[in-house]
Design a protein around this motif. Structure first.
Motif, PDB file in Angstrom:
ATOM      1  N   ILE A  96       3.770  -4.777   0.365  1.00 50.94           N
ATOM      2  CA  ILE A  96       3.158  -6.075   0.094  1.00 50.94           C
ATOM      3  C   ILE A  96       3.570  -7.062   1.179  1.00 50.94           C
ATOM      4  O   ILE A  96       4.728  -7.069   1.599  1.00 50.94           O
ATOM      5  CB  ILE A  96       3.616  -6.622  -1.276  1.00 50.94           C
ATOM      6  N   SER A  97       2.622  -7.871   1.632  1.00 49.89           N
ATOM      7  CA  SER A  97       2.943  -8.989   2.510  1.00 49.89           C
ATOM      8  C   SER A  97       2.627 -10.286   1.780  1.00 49.89           C
ATOM      9  O   SER A  97       1.607 -10.390   1.101  1.00 49.89           O
ATOM     10  CB  SER A  97       2.135  -8.937   3.813  1.00 49.89           C
ATOM     11  N   ILE A 118      -1.067  -8.105   9.525  1.00 49.18           N
ATOM     12  CA  ILE A 118      -1.107  -7.973   8.065  1.00 49.18           C
ATOM     13  C   ILE A 118      -2.526  -7.707   7.587  1.00 49.18           C
ATOM     14  O   ILE A 118      -2.771  -6.813   6.764  1.00 49.18           O
ATOM     15  CB  ILE A 118      -0.537  -9.258   7.413  1.00 49.18           C
ATOM     16  N   MET A 119      -3.478  -8.471   8.105  1.00 49.68           N
ATOM     17  CA  MET A 119      -4.870  -8.305   7.673  1.00 49.68           C
ATOM     18  C   MET A 119      -5.449  -6.979   8.162  1.00 49.68           C
ATOM     19  O   MET A 119      -6.278  -6.366   7.481  1.00 49.68           O
ATOM     20  CB  MET A 119      -5.725  -9.475   8.159  1.00 49.68           C
ATOM     21  N   CYS A 121      -3.641  -4.224   8.444  1.00 40.83           N
ATOM     22  CA  CYS A 121      -3.054  -3.239   7.530  1.00 40.83           C
ATOM     23  C   CYS A 121      -3.775  -3.245   6.185  1.00 40.83           C
ATOM     24  O   CYS A 121      -3.933  -2.204   5.545  1.00 40.83           O
ATOM     25  CB  CYS A 121      -1.565  -3.524   7.322  1.00 40.83           C
ATOM     26  N   LYS A 122      -4.210  -4.401   5.759  1.00 43.74           N
ATOM     27  CA  LYS A 122      -4.945  -4.498   4.497  1.00 43.74           C
ATOM     28  C   LYS A 122      -6.242  -3.694   4.562  1.00 43.74           C
ATOM     29  O   LYS A 122      -6.661  -3.063   3.590  1.00 43.74           O
ATOM     30  CB  LYS A 122      -5.263  -5.958   4.173  1.00 43.74           C
ATOM     31  N   LYS A 123      -6.872  -3.706   5.735  1.00 43.04           N
ATOM     32  CA  LYS A 123      -8.140  -2.988   5.892  1.00 43.04           C
ATOM     33  C   LYS A 123      -7.942  -1.488   6.054  1.00 43.04           C
ATOM     34  O   LYS A 123      -8.755  -0.693   5.589  1.00 43.04           O
ATOM     35  CB  LYS A 123      -8.895  -3.524   7.117  1.00 43.04           C
ATOM     36  N   GLN A 126      -3.379   0.979   2.145  1.00 44.89           N
ATOM     37  CA  GLN A 126      -3.221   0.314   0.846  1.00 44.89           C
ATOM     38  C   GLN A 126      -2.118  -0.737   0.931  1.00 44.89           C
ATOM     39  O   GLN A 126      -1.073  -0.637   0.301  1.00 44.89           O
ATOM     40  CB  GLN A 126      -2.918   1.349  -0.238  1.00 44.89           C
ATOM     41  N   HIS A 127      -2.395  -1.772   1.685  1.00 39.93           N
ATOM     42  CA  HIS A 127      -1.436  -2.858   1.886  1.00 39.93           C
ATOM     43  C   HIS A 127      -1.925  -4.066   1.097  1.00 39.93           C
ATOM     44  O   HIS A 127      -3.072  -4.493   1.234  1.00 39.93           O
ATOM     45  CB  HIS A 127      -1.329  -3.190   3.372  1.00 39.93           C
ATOM     46  N   ILE A 128      -1.051  -4.613   0.270  1.00 40.09           N
ATOM     47  CA  ILE A 128      -1.415  -5.730  -0.602  1.00 40.09           C
ATOM     48  C   ILE A 128      -1.006  -7.040   0.062  1.00 40.09           C
ATOM     49  O   ILE A 128       0.104  -7.165   0.570  1.00 40.09           O
ATOM     50  CB  ILE A 128      -0.707  -5.594  -1.970  1.00 40.09           C
ATOM     51  N   VAL A 129      -1.921  -8.002   0.066  1.00 40.77           N
ATOM     52  CA  VAL A 129      -1.651  -9.311   0.654  1.00 40.77           C
ATOM     53  C   VAL A 129      -1.770 -10.371  -0.435  1.00 40.77           C
ATOM     54  O   VAL A 129      -2.818 -10.504  -1.071  1.00 40.77           O
ATOM     55  CB  VAL A 129      -2.611  -9.625   1.814  1.00 40.77           C
ATOM     56  N   LEU A 177      -8.705 -14.795   0.108  1.00 37.81           N
ATOM     57  CA  LEU A 177      -7.984 -13.907  -0.800  1.00 37.81           C
ATOM     58  C   LEU A 177      -7.485 -14.675  -2.018  1.00 37.81           C
ATOM     59  O   LEU A 177      -7.207 -15.871  -1.956  1.00 37.81           O
ATOM     60  CB  LEU A 177      -6.792 -13.265  -0.090  1.00 37.81           C
TER      61      LEU A 177
END
Length: 429
Positions: A96-97, A118-119, A121-123, A126-129, A177
């Motif tokens: 998570i970021s 961060i963005m 990694c989200k794309k 499975q990274h949660i922002v 978001l």
């Protein structure tokens, strides 16, 4: 260095000091384990390092029964040092970021570079922002307006056009978001916001902190459905569930499953396994100390039972707790750990497993719901035995009769079926 050179350096110094990146990380400070992180904090240090982000960090590392690994730098990047690849790696290695987007956030190229990564990694994974808009409006972040926009535009001439486009895109994406606006959440009460953020992080990471249950589960669906239906009914007080039955019948397994399904709804959680044996070995004060440490997230060595009771009933009242007390075999244990309903906040749930139904009847808490767990029927008993002995759902033809004879002697006891089945696995004779 002459006076004019010092003047030229000062803006760059101001733009790097307090970014969330750092090339040196203290494992003790972050809770580092095996190079993995639960949470990466992205923030403008000069805005929030000693205030909001510091409080958020300290609450995160104390949350949960297993401490979170939180990436937060303690030192800004030295002037002239390039953006380190280890910072990008830390983002990739986090689940998570949390970007804390504040008024001067966009004046730091380091914060913006982190946000781009961060963005990305989200794309790509499975990274949660979970963004926090700290005293800024998401619309100002999106359109680069107001004081937030001014901070960005004041530095704009110092940046490459390619970087500017990437940063604007990342700011635009993060502004859409679902996150929190600090000024609007609970009328600007930051303590409430931090508690809510921590609860959300706990919920997102809960799968990593589930109690271990056997993979081969048989015959518990109806039991679980009945209990969960009761739990889902409205309540205006703390409640207690008692699960009772003979040893080896599966009480602990059922209680763990319930615990795992509910734990993401609670910030304060504790599981005390094998209370009967722990009391014999260490005494009730040992269990009280463990319970208090789990819920309050601070070490409390209790030396007297009465002291433990006083701490529990005075310090737990303001916390919604989920507590699993496994294998209680004496009323005194229950009285010392969860003696009365008014010790706990409304919405709290205490799950108790025991072999002795009478203990539940004697409880001053007054157990709200009791469930007797019985042995498996022949169909489920055979299924469980087969999965451990062969392993598959059906016995081979040559062994079907023997399998049925074996299970008929075990009275549907899951533990016995598992032990015998596992012992016979791959045995030739």
């Amino acid at each position: 260095m002459d006076k004019e050179q010092r003047k030229r350096k000062r803006p760059e110094e101001e733009s790097t000091r307090g970014a969330s990146s750092s090339s040196s990380i203290s494992p003790e400070a972050t809770g580092l384990r095996s190079g993995q992180y639960d949470v990466f904090l992205n923030f403008r240090g000069s805005d929030t390092r000693k205030t909001f982000t510091d409080h958020l960090y300290r609450n995160l590392v104390k949350a949960g029964t297993v401490p979170f690994c939180v990436f937060r730098d303690e030192n800004s990047i030295p002037i002239g040092e390039e953006f380190g690849s280890e910072i990008l790696d830390a983002i990739v290695r986090s689940k998570i970021s949390i970007p804390v987007i504040s008024e001067n956030y966009a004046s730091s190229k380091w914060c913006l570079r982190e946000l781009v990564h961060i963005m990305e990694c989200k794309k790509s994974m499975q990274h949660i922002v979970l963004p926090i808009f700290y005293k800024v409006a998401p619309s100002d972040v999106r359109r680069l307006k107001g004081n937030f926009g001014n901070a960005f535009h004041l530095r704009r001439e110092r940046y490459d056009e390619k970087d500017i486009q990437e940063w604007q895109q990342a700011l635009n994406e993060v502004s859409y978001l679902h996150g929190w606006e600090s000024d609007k959440f609970e009328d600007g009460h930051e303590g409430e916001l931090i508690e809510h953020v921590v609860g959300t992080v706990l919920s997102k990471l809960q799968e990593d902190f589930q109690l271990n249950v056997p993979k081969q589960l048989v015959g518990l669906d109806d039991c679980l459905k009945n209990i969960m239906n009761w739990i889902d009914s409205p309540s205006f007080s703390a409640r207690m569930i008692g699960i009772y039955g003979m040893g080896g019948i599966g009480k602990t397994t059922l209680a763990k499953i319930i615990h795992n399904q509910l734990s993401n709804k609670f910030v304060h959680v504790s599981f005390l396994p094998d209370v009967r044996e722990s009391t014999k070995r260490h005494g009730i004060t040992y269990l009280q100390s463990q319970l208090i440490s789990d819920i309050l997230q601070s070490k409390n060595e209790v030396s007297r039972i009465d002291d433990g009771i006083n701490i529990i009933k005075s310090r737990f009242k303001g916390k919604k707790v989920l507590i699993l007390l496994d294998d209680i075999d004496d009323k005194n244990q229950l009285d010392a750990l969860a003696g009365e309903r008014n010790w706990f906040m409304v919405g709290s749930l205490i799950i108790v497993t025991t072999r002795n139904e009478a203990i539940l009847d004697q409880s001053e808490f007054e157990v709200d719901y009791k469930y007797e767990l019985n042995g498996l029927d022949k169909v489920h008993a055979l299924l469980l035995f087969n999965r451990h002995a062969f392993p598959m759902d059906h016995s081979p033809k040559d062994f079907d009769g023997i399998s049925r004879d074996i299970i008929s002697t075990m009275g549907g006891l899951p533990l016995a079926l598992k032990v015998v089945g596992s012992y016979l696995y791959k045995k030739k004779e």
